[in-house]
Design a protein around this motif. Structure first.
Motif, PDB file in Angstrom:
ATOM      1  N   GLY A  42       0.849  -1.139   0.004  1.00 40.52           N
ATOM      2  CA  GLY A  42       0.116  -0.021  -0.158  1.00 40.52           C
ATOM      3  C   GLY A  42       0.747   1.295   0.136  1.00 40.52           C
ATOM      4  N   GLU A  43      -0.100   2.544   0.050  1.00 44.49           N
ATOM      5  CA  GLU A  43       0.850   3.568   0.100  1.00 44.49           C
ATOM      6  C   GLU A  43       1.764   3.921   1.386  1.00 44.49           C
ATOM      7  OE1 GLU A  43      -1.669   7.453   0.925  1.00 44.49           O
ATOM      8  OE2 GLU A  43      -3.021   6.090  -0.269  1.00 44.49           O
ATOM      9  N   VAL A  44       1.058   3.300   2.473  1.00 45.19           N
ATOM     10  CA  VAL A  44       1.896   3.336   3.631  1.00 45.19           C
ATOM     11  C   VAL A  44       2.142   1.826   4.050  1.00 45.19           C
ATOM     12  CG1 VAL A  44       1.137   5.492   4.460  1.00 45.19           C
ATOM     13  CG2 VAL A  44      -0.151   3.686   4.955  1.00 45.19           C
ATOM     14  N   ILE A  45       3.332   1.458   4.605  1.00 48.07           N
ATOM     15  CA  ILE A  45       3.312   0.175   5.026  1.00 48.07           C
ATOM     16  C   ILE A  45       3.705  -0.040   6.549  1.00 48.07           C
ATOM     17  CG2 ILE A  45       3.986  -0.739   2.731  1.00 48.07           C
ATOM     18  CD1 ILE A  45       6.837  -0.430   3.733  1.00 48.07           C
ATOM     19  N   GLU A  46       3.855  -1.044   7.359  1.00 47.88           N
ATOM     20  CA  GLU A  46       4.012  -1.293   8.504  1.00 47.88           C
ATOM     21  C   GLU A  46       5.275  -0.640   8.895  1.00 47.88           C
ATOM     22  OE1 GLU A  46       5.297  -4.540  11.845  1.00 47.88           O
ATOM     23  OE2 GLU A  46       4.400  -5.261   9.913  1.00 47.88           O
ATOM     24  N   GLY A  47       5.393   0.129   9.852  1.00 44.82           N
ATOM     25  CA  GLY A  47       6.707   0.877  10.408  1.00 44.82           C
ATOM     26  C   GLY A  47       6.947   2.296   9.687  1.00 44.82           C
ATOM     27  N   ASP A  48       6.092   2.561   8.573  1.00 49.95           N
ATOM     28  CA  ASP A  48       6.439   4.107   8.283  1.00 49.95           C
ATOM     29  C   ASP A  48       5.978   5.085   9.479  1.00 49.95           C
ATOM     30  OD1 ASP A  48       6.767   3.193   5.751  1.00 49.95           O
ATOM     31  OD2 ASP A  48       5.076   3.658   4.947  1.00 49.95           O
ATOM     32  N   VAL A  49       6.791   6.026   9.355  1.00 49.49           N
ATOM     33  CA  VAL A  49       6.499   7.108  10.483  1.00 49.49           C
ATOM     34  C   VAL A  49       5.807   8.332   9.781  1.00 49.49           C
ATOM     35  CG1 VAL A  49       7.480   8.831  12.047  1.00 49.49           C
ATOM     36  CG2 VAL A  49       8.392   6.311  11.788  1.00 49.49           C
ATOM     37  N   LEU A  50       4.836   8.687  10.566  1.00 53.32           N
ATOM     38  CA  LEU A  50       4.050   9.888   9.856  1.00 53.32           C
ATOM     39  C   LEU A  50       4.282  11.099  10.702  1.00 53.32           C
ATOM     40  CD1 LEU A  50       0.721   7.849   9.301  1.00 53.32           C
ATOM     41  CD2 LEU A  50       2.697   8.396   7.432  1.00 53.32           C
ATOM     42  N   VAL A  51       4.467  12.250  10.305  1.00 52.12           N
ATOM     43  CA  VAL A  51       4.456  13.523  10.762  1.00 52.12           C
ATOM     44  C   VAL A  51       3.196  13.962  10.621  1.00 52.12           C
ATOM     45  CG1 VAL A  51       5.599  15.613  11.075  1.00 52.12           C
ATOM     46  CG2 VAL A  51       6.892  14.002  10.352  1.00 52.12           C
ATOM     47  N   VAL A  52       2.468  14.331  11.867  1.00 51.07           N
ATOM     48  CA  VAL A  52       1.099  15.058  11.843  1.00 51.07           C
ATOM     49  C   VAL A  52       1.077  16.071  12.383  1.00 51.07           C
ATOM     50  CG1 VAL A  52      -1.153  14.440  12.643  1.00 51.07           C
ATOM     51  CG2 VAL A  52       0.380  12.524  12.243  1.00 51.07           C
ATOM     52  N   ASP A  53       0.479  17.123  11.706  1.00 53.02           N
ATOM     53  CA  ASP A  53       0.295  18.457  12.293  1.00 53.02           C
ATOM     54  C   ASP A  53      -1.013  18.668  12.808  1.00 53.02           C
ATOM     55  OD1 ASP A  53       0.519  21.170  12.685  1.00 53.02           O
ATOM     56  OD2 ASP A  53       1.450  21.816  11.022  1.00 53.02           O
ATOM     57  N   GLU A  54      -1.226  18.778  14.029  1.00 53.59           N
ATOM     58  CA  GLU A  54      -2.558  18.854  14.904  1.00 53.59           C
ATOM     59  C   GLU A  54      -3.232  20.271  14.465  1.00 53.59           C
ATOM     60  OE1 GLU A  54      -2.372  17.864  18.682  1.00 53.59           O
ATOM     61  OE2 GLU A  54      -0.758  19.492  19.162  1.00 53.59           O
ATOM     62  N   ALA A  55      -2.451  21.284  14.046  1.00 47.10           N
ATOM     63  CA  ALA A  55      -2.833  22.741  13.699  1.00 47.10           C
ATOM     64  C   ALA A  55      -3.287  23.039  12.498  1.00 47.10           C
ATOM     65  CB  ALA A  55      -1.909  23.645  14.372  1.00 47.10           C
ATOM     66  N   ARG A  56      -3.015  22.016  11.552  1.00 50.21           N
ATOM     67  CA  ARG A  56      -3.353  22.393  10.063  1.00 50.21           C
ATOM     68  C   ARG A  56      -4.783  21.700   9.975  1.00 50.21           C
ATOM     69  NH1 ARG A  56       0.368  20.101   5.117  1.00 50.21           N
ATOM     70  NH2 ARG A  56      -1.150  20.761   3.680  1.00 50.21           N
ATOM     71  N   VAL A 107       1.817  15.479   7.231  1.00 49.69           N
ATOM     72  CA  VAL A 107       2.329  16.457   6.438  1.00 49.69           C
ATOM     73  C   VAL A 107       3.632  15.879   5.955  1.00 49.69           C
ATOM     74  CG1 VAL A 107       1.756  18.436   7.560  1.00 49.69           C
ATOM     75  CG2 VAL A 107       3.551  17.224   8.538  1.00 49.69           C
ATOM     76  N   GLN A 108       3.815  14.664   6.402  1.00 48.95           N
ATOM     77  CA  GLN A 108       5.206  13.986   5.835  1.00 48.95           C
ATOM     78  C   GLN A 108       5.236  12.404   6.398  1.00 48.95           C
ATOM     79  OE1 GLN A 108       8.937  16.037   6.780  1.00 48.95           O
ATOM     80  NE2 GLN A 108       9.920  14.847   5.394  1.00 48.95           N
ATOM     81  N   LYS A 109       5.838  11.819   5.567  1.00 47.53           N
ATOM     82  CA  LYS A 109       5.936  10.191   5.639  1.00 47.53           C
ATOM     83  C   LYS A 109       7.401  10.051   5.451  1.00 47.53           C
ATOM     84  CE  LYS A 109       5.260   7.200   2.295  1.00 47.53           C
ATOM     85  NZ  LYS A 109       4.634   6.495   1.372  1.00 47.53           N
ATOM     86  N   VAL A 110       7.875   8.934   6.378  1.00 47.67           N
ATOM     87  CA  VAL A 110       9.314   8.663   6.384  1.00 47.67           C
ATOM     88  C   VAL A 110       9.030   7.244   6.462  1.00 47.67           C
ATOM     89  CG1 VAL A 110      11.515   8.684   7.378  1.00 47.67           C
ATOM     90  CG2 VAL A 110      10.125  10.596   7.299  1.00 47.67           C
ATOM     91  N   ARG A 111       9.948   6.544   5.529  1.00 53.52           N
ATOM     92  CA  ARG A 111       9.864   4.994   5.348  1.00 53.52           C
ATOM     93  C   ARG A 111      11.319   4.756   6.279  1.00 53.52           C
ATOM     94  NH1 ARG A 111       7.350   2.318   0.751  1.00 53.52           N
ATOM     95  NH2 ARG A 111       5.716   3.031   2.264  1.00 53.52           N
ATOM     96  N   VAL A 112      11.158   4.054   7.446  1.00 52.60           N
ATOM     97  CA  VAL A 112      12.257   3.756   8.238  1.00 52.60           C
ATOM     98  C   VAL A 112      12.756   2.513   7.932  1.00 52.60           C
ATOM     99  CG1 VAL A 112      12.955   3.569  10.831  1.00 52.60           C
ATOM    100  CG2 VAL A 112      11.256   5.332   9.871  1.00 52.60           C
ATOM    101  N   ALA A 113      13.738   2.471   7.354  1.00 55.54           N
ATOM    102  CA  ALA A 113      14.432   0.989   7.212  1.00 55.54           C
ATOM    103  C   ALA A 113      14.941   0.258   8.536  1.00 55.54           C
ATOM    104  CB  ALA A 113      15.692   1.284   6.433  1.00 55.54           C
ATOM    105  N   ALA A 114      14.810  -0.857   8.321  1.00 55.95           N
ATOM    106  CA  ALA A 114      14.937  -1.768   9.415  1.00 55.95           C
ATOM    107  C   ALA A 114      16.518  -2.010   9.769  1.00 55.95           C
ATOM    108  CB  ALA A 114      14.077  -3.227   9.462  1.00 55.95           C
TER     109      ALA A 114
END
Length: 114
Positions: A42-56, A107-114
């Motif tokens: 999928g567009e996001v996979i297990e372990g991806d880290v999402l940056v979420v802005d609660e003010a936006r 606001v951003q997605k990071v794929r964190v390599a294991a």
């Protein structure tokens, strides 16, 4: 798709997260990690880290996090006139939510390599 709260930005041992922190995200941002129920292709996979802005404020076709059934879940927005319908990123039935359930905009997605 469920996501897990990681907390506010902190200097992390992981290089990808440290680079995110260096970009000086606003204090209204926090981190979430995609849960194991994510689809592997999928567009996001297990372990991806999402940056979420609660003010936006969310707009059309944003990725957002909402609290549904006592868990944080990831959705894609679809504007219908003045309302936003939330569509699960992993597929499934869409829904409308109240403002008290809205958590923030991804606001951003990071794929964190294991």
């Amino acid at each position: 798709m469920k996501v897990n709260y990681l907390g506010p930005f902190l200097l992390a041992d992981n290089q990808a997260l440290a680079e995110l922190y260096a970009k000086r995200s606003p204090p209204s941002c926090f981190l979430l990690e995609v849960s194991e129920e994510a689809l592997p292709d999928g567009e996001v996979i297990e372990g991806d880290v999402l940056v979420v802005d609660e003010a936006r404020s969310p707009g059309h076709d944003d990725r957002v996090v909402a609290e549904v059934e006592e868990t944080y879940q990831l959705f894609r927005t679809h504007r219908i006139e003045e309302r936003l319908r939330l569509l699960p990123v992993g597929g499934g039935q869409g829904r409308f939510i109240g403002p008290e359930q809205f958590i923030g905009v991804v606001v951003q997605k990071v794929r964190v390599a294991a």
